[in-house]
Design a protein around this motif. Structure first.
Motif, PDB file in Angstrom:
ATOM      1  N   ASP A  10       0.828  -1.207   0.000  1.00 54.24           N
ATOM      2  CA  ASP A  10       0.000   0.000   0.000  1.00 54.24           C
ATOM      3  C   ASP A  10       0.864   1.259   0.000  1.00 54.24           C
ATOM      4  OD1 ASP A  10      -2.353  -1.458  -0.065  1.00 54.24           O
ATOM      5  OD2 ASP A  10      -2.669  -1.353   2.105  1.00 54.24           O
ATOM      6  N   ALA A  11       1.944   1.245   0.783  1.00 53.92           N
ATOM      7  CA  ALA A  11       2.849   2.404   0.825  1.00 53.92           C
ATOM      8  C   ALA A  11       3.538   2.601  -0.524  1.00 53.92           C
ATOM      9  CB  ALA A  11       3.887   2.221   1.929  1.00 53.92           C
ATOM     10  N   ASP A  71       0.957   4.070  -2.907  1.00 54.27           N
ATOM     11  CA  ASP A  71       0.748   5.494  -2.606  1.00 54.27           C
ATOM     12  C   ASP A  71       1.899   6.338  -3.122  1.00 54.27           C
ATOM     13  OD1 ASP A  71      -1.637   4.864  -1.386  1.00 54.27           O
ATOM     14  OD2 ASP A  71      -0.845   5.003   0.660  1.00 54.27           O
ATOM     15  N   TRP A  72       3.115   5.857  -2.954  1.00 55.90           N
ATOM     16  CA  TRP A  72       4.282   6.602  -3.421  1.00 55.90           C
ATOM     17  C   TRP A  72       4.288   6.675  -4.948  1.00 55.90           C
ATOM     18  CZ3 TRP A  72       8.960   5.643  -6.049  1.00 55.90           C
ATOM     19  CH2 TRP A  72       9.885   6.692  -5.965  1.00 55.90           C
ATOM     20  N   LYS A  83       1.678   6.622  -6.911  1.00 57.88           N
ATOM     21  CA  LYS A  83       0.642   7.596  -7.285  1.00 57.88           C
ATOM     22  C   LYS A  83       1.147   9.021  -7.095  1.00 57.88           C
ATOM     23  CE  LYS A  83      -3.374   4.716  -6.250  1.00 57.88           C
ATOM     24  NZ  LYS A  83      -4.468   4.467  -5.294  1.00 57.88           N
ATOM     25  N   TYR A  84       1.871   9.254  -6.010  1.00 55.43           N
ATOM     26  CA  TYR A  84       2.446  10.572  -5.748  1.00 55.43           C
ATOM     27  C   TYR A  84       3.386  10.984  -6.883  1.00 55.43           C
ATOM     28  CZ  TYR A  84       5.587  14.064  -3.801  1.00 55.43           C
ATOM     29  OH  TYR A  84       6.352  15.195  -3.621  1.00 55.43           O
ATOM     30  N   GLU A  95       1.200  11.691 -10.039  1.00 53.28           N
ATOM     31  CA  GLU A  95       0.395  12.911  -9.892  1.00 53.28           C
ATOM     32  C   GLU A  95       1.239  14.181  -9.922  1.00 53.28           C
ATOM     33  OE1 GLU A  95      -1.735  12.134  -6.289  1.00 53.28           O
ATOM     34  OE2 GLU A  95      -3.095  10.723  -7.267  1.00 53.28           O
TER      35      GLU A  95
END
Length: 111
Positions: free
Chosen positions: A96-97, A100-101, A103-104, A107
């Motif tokens: 999950d981390a 998220d990274w 996606k960061y 984005e």
């Protein structure tokens, strides 16, 4: 030095990366993190992986105790399903981390 499954690693981070590192292992684990999938279902979710590579990565993850392979032979055709083991489920927060990274990075167009 740290040892895991007969291999030696210089630090704990390399143990983790040795087990889950690489393009396809991470993709396999991501797809199995919340469900059980058959081999062909995994192939469809990762259309650019070769059959040989997928097969080898699944075998390695199984050998390391991260995923389990269940074979159903009661009636033809043979059916094989893959899922995370209890040990493999401990990777979900890490995955999950990483997601998220990723996606960061996307984005914020950090290329």
């Amino acid at each position: 030095m740290y040892k895991f499954k007969g291999k030696e690693y210089p630090c704990c981070a390399t143990v983790a990366m040795g087990i889950i590192g690489g393009k396809w292992k991470t993709a396999i684990l991501y797809n199995l993190k919340s469900t059980t999938l058959r081999y062909n279902e995994l192939r469809k979710k990762m259309p650019t992986v070769t059959e040989r590579t997928l097969s080898l990565q699944l075998k390695t993850l199984e050998k390391d105790g991260i995923i389990k392979r269940k074979v159903y032979t009661s009636k033809p055709p043979l059916r094989v399903e893959y899922s995370l083991t209890e040990f493999g489920e401990t990777l979900v927060p890490v995955l999950d981390a990483v997601v998220d990274w990723g996606k960061y990075v996307i984005e914020n167009k950090l290329d």
